[in-house]
Scaffold this motif. Sequence first.
Motif, PDB file in Angstrom:
ATOM      1  N   CYS A 203      -0.440   1.736  -8.676  1.00 51.06           N
ATOM      2  CA  CYS A 203      -0.485   1.171  -7.330  1.00 51.06           C
ATOM      3  C   CYS A 203       0.921   0.952  -6.774  1.00 51.06           C
ATOM      4  O   CYS A 203       1.205   1.273  -5.617  1.00 51.06           O
ATOM      5  N   SER A 204       1.783   0.403  -7.592  1.00 55.86           N
ATOM      6  CA  SER A 204       3.160   0.134  -7.146  1.00 55.86           C
ATOM      7  C   SER A 204       3.884   1.432  -6.797  1.00 55.86           C
ATOM      8  O   SER A 204       4.625   1.506  -5.804  1.00 55.86           O
ATOM      9  N   GLU A 205       3.652   2.468  -7.612  1.00 53.36           N
ATOM     10  CA  GLU A 205       4.294   3.762  -7.355  1.00 53.36           C
ATOM     11  C   GLU A 205       3.837   4.347  -6.017  1.00 53.36           C
ATOM     12  O   GLU A 205       4.668   4.807  -5.209  1.00 53.36           O
TER      13      GLU A 205
ATOM     14  N   LEU B  19       2.339   2.750  -3.511  1.00 53.03           N
ATOM     15  CA  LEU B  19       2.693   1.883  -2.388  1.00 53.03           C
ATOM     16  C   LEU B  19       4.103   2.217  -1.912  1.00 53.03           C
ATOM     17  O   LEU B  19       4.369   2.280  -0.709  1.00 53.03           O
ATOM     18  N   THR B  20       5.010   2.459  -2.851  1.00 51.71           N
ATOM     19  CA  THR B  20       6.378   2.867  -2.494  1.00 51.71           C
ATOM     20  C   THR B  20       6.367   4.202  -1.761  1.00 51.71           C
ATOM     21  O   THR B  20       7.061   4.378  -0.742  1.00 51.71           O
TER      22      THR B  20
ATOM     23  N   ILE C 230      -3.289  -7.341  -3.207  1.00 55.78           N
ATOM     24  CA  ILE C 230      -2.456  -6.152  -3.344  1.00 55.78           C
ATOM     25  C   ILE C 230      -2.518  -5.707  -4.804  1.00 55.78           C
ATOM     26  O   ILE C 230      -2.219  -6.478  -5.721  1.00 55.78           O
ATOM     27  N   CYS C 231      -2.932  -4.465  -5.012  1.00 53.50           N
ATOM     28  CA  CYS C 231      -3.017  -3.921  -6.371  1.00 53.50           C
ATOM     29  C   CYS C 231      -1.614  -3.868  -6.987  1.00 53.50           C
ATOM     30  O   CYS C 231      -0.666  -3.398  -6.352  1.00 53.50           O
ATOM     31  N   THR C 232      -1.484  -4.360  -8.217  1.00 57.44           N
ATOM     32  CA  THR C 232      -0.157  -4.470  -8.836  1.00 57.44           C
ATOM     33  C   THR C 232       0.039  -3.587 -10.070  1.00 57.44           C
ATOM     34  O   THR C 232       1.040  -3.722 -10.773  1.00 57.44           O
ATOM     35  N   SER C 233      -0.904  -2.701 -10.355  1.00 58.46           N
ATOM     36  CA  SER C 233      -0.711  -1.804 -11.499  1.00 58.46           C
ATOM     37  C   SER C 233       0.475  -0.876 -11.241  1.00 58.46           C
ATOM     38  O   SER C 233       0.949  -0.749 -10.107  1.00 58.46           O
ATOM     39  N   ASP C 234       0.940  -0.229 -12.283  1.00 56.91           N
ATOM     40  CA  ASP C 234       2.082   0.688 -12.140  1.00 56.91           C
ATOM     41  C   ASP C 234       1.758   1.816 -11.156  1.00 56.91           C
ATOM     42  O   ASP C 234       2.607   2.207 -10.333  1.00 56.91           O
TER      43      ASP C 234
ATOM     44  N   ARG D  26       5.140   3.703   1.817  1.00 51.92           N
ATOM     45  CA  ARG D  26       6.190   3.158   2.685  1.00 51.92           C
ATOM     46  C   ARG D  26       7.169   4.253   3.111  1.00 51.92           C
ATOM     47  O   ARG D  26       7.551   4.345   4.276  1.00 51.92           O
TER      48      ARG D  26
ATOM     49  N   SER E 100      -4.310  -3.440  -0.919  1.00 50.59           N
ATOM     50  CA  SER E 100      -4.121  -2.073  -1.407  1.00 50.59           C
ATOM     51  C   SER E 100      -4.994  -1.897  -2.636  1.00 50.59           C
ATOM     52  O   SER E 100      -5.228  -2.846  -3.382  1.00 50.59           O
TER      53      SER E 100
END
Length: 234
Positions: free
Chosen positions: A52-54, A56-57, A46-50, A60, A83
Amino acid sequence: MKYYLIVFITLTTILTACEKDKQIRKTICVTSGDYDYLDNYKVDSICTSDICSEYLTIWRELLMEKNNLNQEFVDSHIELCQSKINSWANGISFRVCYKLKIGWAIAYNCDQFIIKIDANNTNYPSLDLPRDTYLTKDKIKIAVENRAFSSEITKMTNATDLKFVSMESALNDLIYFSNVNVLCMNKITLDDVTGNLILQASAQYENEVNSCIQGTIDLISSDKNVNDTPCWIN
């Protein structure tokens, strides 16, 4: 007396014809483990960069809004597999893959959407999507609704109960409906229109050249469909 005899003979002939129509066609196929089809799909990081996190949210939130899902459903039934962010000719896209698990049924699926459009791209002018900047949730929603730049979020059922207690019972119901002796499990997918979980199975007709059968059964509604098809195309 002759009349009753004629009626008896007629009914016997009709019933015999019906029984012939119900004769099961012999099929053969190679069985595999119930969930072997999942081995064909990638489970990565799962990509964890900022960024990617943005996104991914945002994914969802859009998935939940589109399919009327609550947080409990997402937490209980969706397992993230990978991701990542992809750069391509039209810009940059976000891609996420996951397993949907309801009871014993598991489907693997991927969604993706554009997050930054190349500055020189002139496609979809009527959508008024900004270029060369990261898109907001509202703009991504527009892209997804219009499937612009290969953007798509899956239609997904919000049902949590299956019509069948096991994979075997669903497969047996499809075999009986298909009027064959055996079908082998292929995979479980999501239906594009209903979002329901669909079990796919197939087999080859015995002693028939290049003749196969493919069947599907909806695990939520129990609707079934069967088609004869060539096993291969030269």
